[in-house]
Design an enzyme around this catalytic site. Sequence first.
Site, mmCIF file in Angstrom:
data_model
loop_
_atom_site.group_PDB
_atom_site.id
_atom_site.type_symbol
_atom_site.label_atom_id
_atom_site.label_comp_id
_atom_site.label_asym_id
_atom_site.label_seq_id
_atom_site.Cartn_x
_atom_site.Cartn_y
_atom_site.Cartn_z
ATOM 1 N N LYS A 264 42.101 46.268 37.931
ATOM 2 C CA LYS A 264 43.355 45.796 38.522
ATOM 3 C C LYS A 264 44.017 44.873 37.511
ATOM 4 O O LYS A 264 43.393 43.922 37.026
ATOM 5 C CB LYS A 264 43.066 45.042 39.829
ATOM 6 C CG LYS A 264 44.277 44.288 40.408
ATOM 7 C CD LYS A 264 43.947 43.594 41.736
ATOM 8 C CE LYS A 264 45.106 42.715 42.217
ATOM 9 N NZ LYS A 264 44.822 42.035 43.512
ATOM 10 N N ASP A 269 50.738 37.771 40.926
ATOM 11 C CA ASP A 269 50.819 38.243 42.305
ATOM 12 C C ASP A 269 51.485 37.184 43.184
ATOM 13 O O ASP A 269 50.821 36.270 43.680
ATOM 14 C CB ASP A 269 49.411 38.574 42.820
ATOM 15 C CG ASP A 269 49.425 39.090 44.252
ATOM 16 O OD1 ASP A 269 50.520 39.420 44.761
ATOM 17 O OD2 ASP A 269 48.324 39.180 44.851
ATOM 18 N N LYS A 276 53.372 34.838 49.183
ATOM 19 C CA LYS A 276 52.267 33.905 49.375
ATOM 20 C C LYS A 276 52.804 32.492 49.549
ATOM 21 O O LYS A 276 53.882 32.171 49.051
ATOM 22 C CB LYS A 276 51.361 33.918 48.138
ATOM 23 C CG LYS A 276 50.513 35.152 47.969
ATOM 24 C CD LYS A 276 49.627 35.010 46.733
ATOM 25 C CE LYS A 276 48.772 36.254 46.528
ATOM 26 N NZ LYS A 276 47.809 36.503 47.614
ATOM 27 N N ASP A 287 45.255 37.366 38.352
ATOM 28 C CA ASP A 287 45.070 38.561 39.178
ATOM 29 C C ASP A 287 44.981 39.829 38.316
ATOM 30 O O ASP A 287 44.879 40.938 38.843
ATOM 31 C CB ASP A 287 46.217 38.660 40.191
ATOM 32 C CG ASP A 287 45.799 39.345 41.486
ATOM 33 O OD1 ASP A 287 44.587 39.420 41.752
ATOM 34 O OD2 ASP A 287 46.695 39.797 42.226
ATOM 35 N N ASP A 346 51.507 42.145 49.896
ATOM 36 C CA ASP A 346 50.521 41.317 49.202
ATOM 37 C C ASP A 346 49.164 42.038 49.074
ATOM 38 O O ASP A 346 48.288 41.576 48.356
ATOM 39 C CB ASP A 346 50.357 39.991 49.943
ATOM 40 C CG ASP A 346 49.658 38.939 49.102
ATOM 41 O OD1 ASP A 346 49.520 39.148 47.877
ATOM 42 O OD2 ASP A 346 49.273 37.898 49.666
ATOM 43 N N GLU A 348 48.438 44.496 47.316
ATOM 44 C CA GLU A 348 49.008 45.337 46.263
ATOM 45 C C GLU A 348 47.956 45.892 45.300
ATOM 46 O O GLU A 348 48.146 46.947 44.716
ATOM 47 C CB GLU A 348 50.065 44.542 45.478
ATOM 48 C CG GLU A 348 49.549 43.677 44.321
ATOM 49 C CD GLU A 348 48.623 42.559 44.766
ATOM 50 O OE1 GLU A 348 48.652 42.188 45.957
ATOM 51 O OE2 GLU A 348 47.848 42.047 43.928
ATOM 52 N N ARG A 350 45.067 47.222 45.793
ATOM 53 C CA ARG A 350 44.540 48.527 46.228
ATOM 54 C C ARG A 350 45.549 49.646 45.959
ATOM 55 O O ARG A 350 45.162 50.786 45.707
ATOM 56 C CB ARG A 350 44.133 48.443 47.700
ATOM 57 C CG ARG A 350 45.259 48.069 48.631
ATOM 58 C CD ARG A 350 44.781 47.627 50.001
ATOM 59 N NE ARG A 350 44.256 46.255 50.004
ATOM 60 C CZ ARG A 350 43.765 45.645 51.086
ATOM 61 N NH1 ARG A 350 43.709 46.290 52.234
ATOM 62 N NH2 ARG A 350 43.320 44.407 51.015
HETATM 63 N N1 BES Z 1 45.094 38.929 44.515
HETATM 64 C C1 BES Z 1 44.910 38.771 45.908
HETATM 65 C C2 BES Z 1 43.464 38.399 46.278
HETATM 66 C C3 BES Z 1 43.014 37.037 45.847
HETATM 67 C C4 BES Z 1 43.201 35.937 46.659
HETATM 68 C C5 BES Z 1 42.365 36.865 44.644
HETATM 69 C C6 BES Z 1 42.766 34.695 46.258
HETATM 70 C C7 BES Z 1 41.923 35.624 44.251
HETATM 71 C C8 BES Z 1 42.122 34.536 45.054
HETATM 72 C C9 BES Z 1 45.247 40.062 46.638
HETATM 73 O O1 BES Z 1 46.277 40.800 46.065
HETATM 74 C C10 BES Z 1 45.716 39.679 47.993
HETATM 75 O O2 BES Z 1 46.740 39.062 48.084
HETATM 76 N N2 BES Z 1 44.931 40.044 49.005
HETATM 77 C C11 BES Z 1 45.251 39.713 50.343
HETATM 78 C C12 BES Z 1 45.066 40.944 51.175
HETATM 79 C C13 BES Z 1 45.606 40.807 52.568
HETATM 80 C C14 BES Z 1 47.116 40.777 52.530
HETATM 81 C C15 BES Z 1 45.118 41.977 53.381
HETATM 82 C C16 BES Z 1 44.309 38.608 50.782
HETATM 83 O O3 BES Z 1 43.133 38.633 50.396
HETATM 84 O O4 BES Z 1 44.752 37.711 51.467
HETATM 85 ZN ZN ZN Z 2 46.534 40.569 44.056
HETATM 86 MN MN MN Z 3 48.169 40.184 46.725
#
Ligand code: BES
Ligand code: ZN
Ligand code: MN
Length: 499
Positions: A264, A269, A276, A287, A346, A348, A350
């Site tokens: 990834k 992000d 966020k 990220d 968010d 994203e 995946r």
């Molecule tokens: N990049 C984030 C995941 C992340 C969060 C990595 C904190 C490192 C620290 C990912 O893209 C994301 O935002 N995931 C969301 C998914 C949710 C919207 C289903 C998450 O984990 O909150």
């Molecule tokens: Zn992310």
């Molecule tokens: Mn995200």
Amino acid sequence: MKIVFAEPSAPKSGTAVVGVFEDRKLTPSAVELDRQCNGTLTRALSVSKFKGRKDDSLAVLAPAGLDVARVLLIGLGKPASLDALGFQNAGGKIVALLDGAGETAAQVAIDAGDGVKIDPATAAAELAYGARLRGYRFDKYRTKEKPEQKPSLKTLTIAVAGANEAKKKFATLDKIVEAVFLTRDIVSEPANVIYPETLADQARGLEELGVEVEVLTRKEMKKLGMGALLGVGQGSERPPRLVVMQWKGAPDAKDQRPVAFVGKGVTFDTGGISIKPAGGMEDMKWDMAGSGVVIGLMKALAGRKAKVNAVGIGGLVENMPGGNAQRPGDIVTSMSGQTIEVLNTDAEGRLVLADALWYCQDRFKPRFMIDLATLTGAIIIALGSEYAGMYSTDDKLAKQLIAAGEAVGEKLWRMPLNDAYDRLMDSDAADIKNISGGRDAGSITAAQFLKRFVNDVPWAHLDIAGTTWSKKDTATVPKGATAFGLRLLDRLIADHYES
Ligand code: BES
Ligand code: ZN
Ligand code: MN
């Protein structure tokens, strides 16, 4: 910091570093030093709480009878359980202690015949490896730092019988160090410096090592039908890229199907329109660590001329809100043909991986495919920063991964995949949705999403959100970008996939 290997000799200046085993049992070099200073070391030991346990240390300053300014006693634990990792950790510890003490030169004694199972040359190389790994520092933007604020240690001499052999062993490990440093550098860089085009340039830099690098543009990805990846990138001024790296190191390169790694690479992000919260958003510069590790891994393999064919792919995008950003509810068509309802912009990573994974298996028919991604906050809730989450469709690959992780100190915990979780990703409007709708099992449902884009190939997914950036120093990893996954995957290949 320079590392020098030398045949054993009495240290004349700086710090002499010697090991002590559990229950204050001195190594042969420590016994000799103790004799030269009339038992000062044993006396110092008896008045301190230092017992020689792993991670213990004791500095004895200005010992009478010795030329050196300081003797640093390093706890090694039990001789029989001292392994490669133990020597790496000792090396890292030594560097941290001496940098903090303002020392500029030190000599570490590695002994033979002290009951340790690994041979002295290997031990010396592993100690040097740990020292180098801990010596990393991302300080290029600190322009006003005074010399005394900088790490002080300039030369670390490792005294061992068979110095040449140690030096040779270290040369291979040092290739991995250089790769780890590349990954730590690009993960540490802010998102105004590292964005899809400049991250692709970092991959291109590997061409000089013999890695073949292709960089796909938006136009080319559009032609391939990568609607999921492109949807994530469409809100950004910075165009997306897909980077494809190939290392062809197998002796008979044509015959061997490659092993494949997919990262990834979200260079920032924001969450997109599902934006966020502001607090901590700066973390999202890392990220892209999954692709940062894949780039570093390719550098390690090429650097040490690994006898394997390997493919590394990075899906590089910036996830921004904007006039052209994708909206919650948008439906995109992935390269696989499956349609995806984007309920949260968010989620994203995946989406990026869906197309990158499909492309990888479709084009390369790899022996296995492993992806790395800072995919979910949920894996941090589950495992914190000690273990990364691992999902796999293949028990053999899963076992190999866990063992490689234990060997290098990058630990994995296997998480479940199951049809009941899979069904949570069914969409009313499209073939699949990108969030389940609840917070339950968030890392698992993300993995189930990815699984829908993987065919028969043995596959593993590493959710490295909790392990890729460290808030505290550990023995061989200073706080900040860890490059978690690089040493693990290099080890996996070295142990099982080189011919
Ligand atoms: N990049 C984030 C995941 C992340 C969060 C990595 C904190 C490192 C620290 C990912 O893209 C994301 O935002 N995931 C969301 C998914 C949710 C919207 C289903 C998450 O984990 O909150
Ligand atoms: Zn992310
Ligand atoms: Mn995200």
